[in-house]
Design a protein around this motif. Structure first.
Motif, PDB file in Angstrom:
ATOM      1  N   LYS A  36      45.388  42.960  40.706  1.00  0.00           N
ATOM      2  CA  LYS A  36      45.533  41.543  41.050  1.00  0.00           C
ATOM      3  C   LYS A  36      44.200  40.944  41.494  1.00  0.00           C
ATOM      4  O   LYS A  36      43.894  39.786  41.172  1.00  0.00           O
ATOM      5  CB  LYS A  36      46.601  41.372  42.138  1.00  0.00           C
ATOM      6  N   VAL A  37      43.416  41.713  42.224  1.00  0.00           N
ATOM      7  CA  VAL A  37      42.091  41.228  42.643  1.00  0.00           C
ATOM      8  C   VAL A  37      41.213  40.983  41.419  1.00  0.00           C
ATOM      9  O   VAL A  37      40.534  39.944  41.316  1.00  0.00           O
ATOM     10  CB  VAL A  37      41.421  42.238  43.591  1.00  0.00           C
ATOM     11  N   ARG A  38      41.217  41.916  40.480  1.00  0.00           N
ATOM     12  CA  ARG A  38      40.420  41.738  39.265  1.00  0.00           C
ATOM     13  C   ARG A  38      40.903  40.534  38.459  1.00  0.00           C
ATOM     14  O   ARG A  38      40.099  39.776  37.894  1.00  0.00           O
ATOM     15  CB  ARG A  38      40.468  43.014  38.413  1.00  0.00           C
ATOM     16  N   GLU A  39      42.236  40.357  38.421  1.00  0.00           N
ATOM     17  CA  GLU A  39      42.798  39.237  37.660  1.00  0.00           C
ATOM     18  C   GLU A  39      42.362  37.897  38.242  1.00  0.00           C
ATOM     19  O   GLU A  39      41.941  36.993  37.512  1.00  0.00           O
ATOM     20  CB  GLU A  39      44.325  39.332  37.651  1.00  0.00           C
ATOM     21  N   ILE A  40      42.455  37.738  39.568  1.00  0.00           N
ATOM     22  CA  ILE A  40      42.086  36.456  40.164  1.00  0.00           C
ATOM     23  C   ILE A  40      40.579  36.240  40.080  1.00  0.00           C
ATOM     24  O   ILE A  40      40.107  35.106  39.913  1.00  0.00           O
ATOM     25  CB  ILE A  40      42.595  36.343  41.627  1.00  0.00           C
ATOM     26  N   MET A  41      39.793  37.303  40.149  1.00  0.00           N
ATOM     27  CA  MET A  41      38.339  37.159  40.007  1.00  0.00           C
ATOM     28  C   MET A  41      37.990  36.661  38.605  1.00  0.00           C
ATOM     29  O   MET A  41      37.142  35.778  38.440  1.00  0.00           O
ATOM     30  CB  MET A  41      37.637  38.480  40.298  1.00  0.00           C
ATOM     31  N   ARG A  42      38.648  37.221  37.582  1.00  0.00           N
ATOM     32  CA  ARG A  42      38.408  36.766  36.205  1.00  0.00           C
ATOM     33  C   ARG A  42      38.830  35.307  36.042  1.00  0.00           C
ATOM     34  O   ARG A  42      38.144  34.514  35.385  1.00  0.00           O
ATOM     35  CB  ARG A  42      39.170  37.657  35.222  1.00  0.00           C
ATOM     36  N   GLU A  45      36.422  32.924  37.738  1.00  0.00           N
ATOM     37  CA  GLU A  45      35.184  32.851  36.960  1.00  0.00           C
ATOM     38  C   GLU A  45      35.385  31.954  35.740  1.00  0.00           C
ATOM     39  O   GLU A  45      34.505  31.154  35.390  1.00  0.00           O
ATOM     40  CB  GLU A  45      34.763  34.255  36.517  1.00  0.00           C
ATOM     41  N   ALA A  46      36.556  32.076  35.099  1.00  0.00           N
ATOM     42  CA  ALA A  46      36.845  31.251  33.922  1.00  0.00           C
ATOM     43  C   ALA A  46      36.919  29.780  34.302  1.00  0.00           C
ATOM     44  O   ALA A  46      36.405  28.911  33.576  1.00  0.00           O
ATOM     45  CB  ALA A  46      38.166  31.696  33.286  1.00  0.00           C
ATOM     46  N   VAL A  47      37.553  29.480  35.439  1.00  0.00           N
ATOM     47  CA  VAL A  47      37.642  28.098  35.897  1.00  0.00           C
ATOM     48  C   VAL A  47      36.263  27.553  36.241  1.00  0.00           C
ATOM     49  O   VAL A  47      35.918  26.417  35.888  1.00  0.00           O
ATOM     50  CB  VAL A  47      38.597  28.004  37.116  1.00  0.00           C
ATOM     51  N   VAL A 189      44.280  25.488  35.598  1.00  0.00           N
ATOM     52  CA  VAL A 189      44.054  26.922  35.773  1.00  0.00           C
ATOM     53  C   VAL A 189      44.854  27.652  34.700  1.00  0.00           C
ATOM     54  O   VAL A 189      46.088  27.616  34.715  1.00  0.00           O
ATOM     55  CB  VAL A 189      44.483  27.388  37.175  1.00  0.00           C
ATOM     56  N   PRO A 190      44.217  28.320  33.744  1.00  0.00           N
ATOM     57  CA  PRO A 190      44.909  28.897  32.591  1.00  0.00           C
ATOM     58  C   PRO A 190      45.605  30.223  32.896  1.00  0.00           C
ATOM     59  O   PRO A 190      45.133  31.308  32.541  1.00  0.00           O
ATOM     60  CB  PRO A 190      43.777  29.080  31.582  1.00  0.00           C
ATOM     61  N   SER A 191      46.747  30.141  33.551  1.00  0.00           N
ATOM     62  CA  SER A 191      47.514  31.338  33.876  1.00  0.00           C
ATOM     63  C   SER A 191      48.991  30.975  33.926  1.00  0.00           C
ATOM     64  O   SER A 191      49.347  29.837  34.248  1.00  0.00           O
ATOM     65  CB  SER A 191      47.073  31.914  35.231  1.00  0.00           C
ATOM     66  N   ALA A 192      49.854  31.921  33.591  1.00  0.00           N
ATOM     67  CA  ALA A 192      51.296  31.713  33.675  1.00  0.00           C
ATOM     68  C   ALA A 192      51.845  32.173  35.019  1.00  0.00           C
ATOM     69  O   ALA A 192      53.025  31.974  35.307  1.00  0.00           O
ATOM     70  CB  ALA A 192      52.003  32.458  32.537  1.00  0.00           C
ATOM     71  N   ALA A 200      43.616  30.323  42.459  1.00  0.00           N
ATOM     72  CA  ALA A 200      42.464  29.715  41.791  1.00  0.00           C
ATOM     73  C   ALA A 200      42.344  28.230  42.129  1.00  0.00           C
ATOM     74  O   ALA A 200      41.233  27.697  42.252  1.00  0.00           O
ATOM     75  CB  ALA A 200      42.568  29.907  40.282  1.00  0.00           C
ATOM     76  N   GLN A 201      43.476  27.553  42.293  1.00  0.00           N
ATOM     77  CA  GLN A 201      43.435  26.139  42.665  1.00  0.00           C
ATOM     78  C   GLN A 201      42.797  25.952  44.034  1.00  0.00           C
ATOM     79  O   GLN A 201      42.061  24.976  44.260  1.00  0.00           O
ATOM     80  CB  GLN A 201      44.839  25.545  42.653  1.00  0.00           C
ATOM     81  N   THR A 202      43.066  26.875  44.944  1.00  0.00           N
ATOM     82  CA  THR A 202      42.452  26.805  46.267  1.00  0.00           C
ATOM     83  C   THR A 202      40.935  26.872  46.153  1.00  0.00           C
ATOM     84  O   THR A 202      40.211  26.084  46.785  1.00  0.00           O
ATOM     85  CB  THR A 202      42.959  27.955  47.158  1.00  0.00           C
ATOM     86  N   THR A 203      40.432  27.780  45.352  1.00  0.00           N
ATOM     87  CA  THR A 203      38.994  27.881  45.133  1.00  0.00           C
ATOM     88  C   THR A 203      38.454  26.598  44.524  1.00  0.00           C
ATOM     89  O   THR A 203      37.391  26.093  44.919  1.00  0.00           O
ATOM     90  CB  THR A 203      38.682  29.070  44.199  1.00  0.00           C
TER      91      THR A 203
END
Length: 230
Positions: A36-42, A45-47, A189-192, A200-203
């Motif tokens: 999950k950490v890797r997923e949110i980091m990716r 970064e994409a955003v 934010v491109p995620s389901a 990601a929205q918080t960031t």
């Protein structure tokens, strides 16, 4: 197994472990957390890369509105309501190095929200407040994980009609917010996953906040921003 149970198992596979091996369960917990950490980091970064220029342009537009005496109006439903209030609080309480800027979370007054919902309908809880408070130099920011909330779409319509700067923060593919002609700046934010979207929205809105303050400082100092006389 139900679809709901399938969803829970996909998010937290270690919960379905039934062999009694504590070490195996802990190993799965660690792996799930790392994934999950890797997923949110990716995703972050994409955003960041996808919206680098848009964030700068949006923050510049927000700074210009604040410099002319504008106020921030934020809104959302559920967890997005909490994020909207958090965004308003960032501008109201930016820390010791910058003065407060006028910001209103439209879900903060529960009496107003419930009165409008009960007497007229939930679809207008934000549009009616924007109609009452909104002025041409103000900023309207709506947050949604799906982008399909009718009350946000109504709010953006009303805000655009009154000349407010409109900013949408959505998830997945943007939903109906992506189809709206009344949103000046839209961030998707491109995620389901609702969890990853909100993280990601918080960031993203923290970046908007920081860039807006930096832009105001570059315009001559946030201390020179006119205050709402009311």
């Amino acid at each position: 197994m139900s679809s709901g149970a399938d969803a829970v198992e996909s998010l937290y596979p270690f919960l379905s472990t039934s062999d009694g091996d504590v070490d195996a369960v802990l190993a799965e917990v660690r792996q799930s957390t790392q994934d999950k950490v890797r997923e949110i980091m990716r995703l972050r970064e994409a955003v960041k890369h996808g919206y680098r220029n848009e964030i700068v342009a949006c923050a510049s537009a927000m700074a210009e509105r604040f410099a002319r005496g504008g106020r921030l109006l934020t809104f959302g439903n559920g967890g997005s309501s909490t994020d909207a209030q958090d965004l308003a609080s960032l501008f109201l309480n930016p820390g010791a190095t910058a003065p407060a800027l006028p910001a209103i979370g439209l879900t903060s007054d529960i009496a107003v929200v419930t009165a409008l919902s009960n007497d007229i309908g939930f679809d207008v809880v934000f549009a009616r407040q924007i109609g009452a408070f909104g002025r041409r130099d103000d900023i309207a920011v709506g947050l949604s994980t799906s982008g399909n909330s009718p009350n946000l779409l109504r709010a953006f319509d009303e805000a655009a009609r009154r000349g407010l700067l409109t900013i949408g923060i959505a998830g997945d593919k943007g939903g109906r917010m992506a189809e709206s002609e009344h949103i000046d700046h839209l961030f998707v934010v491109p995620s389901a996953s609702v969890h990853r979207i909100q993280e990601a929205q918080t960031t993203l809105y923290h970046a908007l906040w920081e860039m807006t303050l930096l832009t105001l400082h570059g315009m001559g100092g946030a201390a020179d921003v006119p205050r709402d006389p009311r």
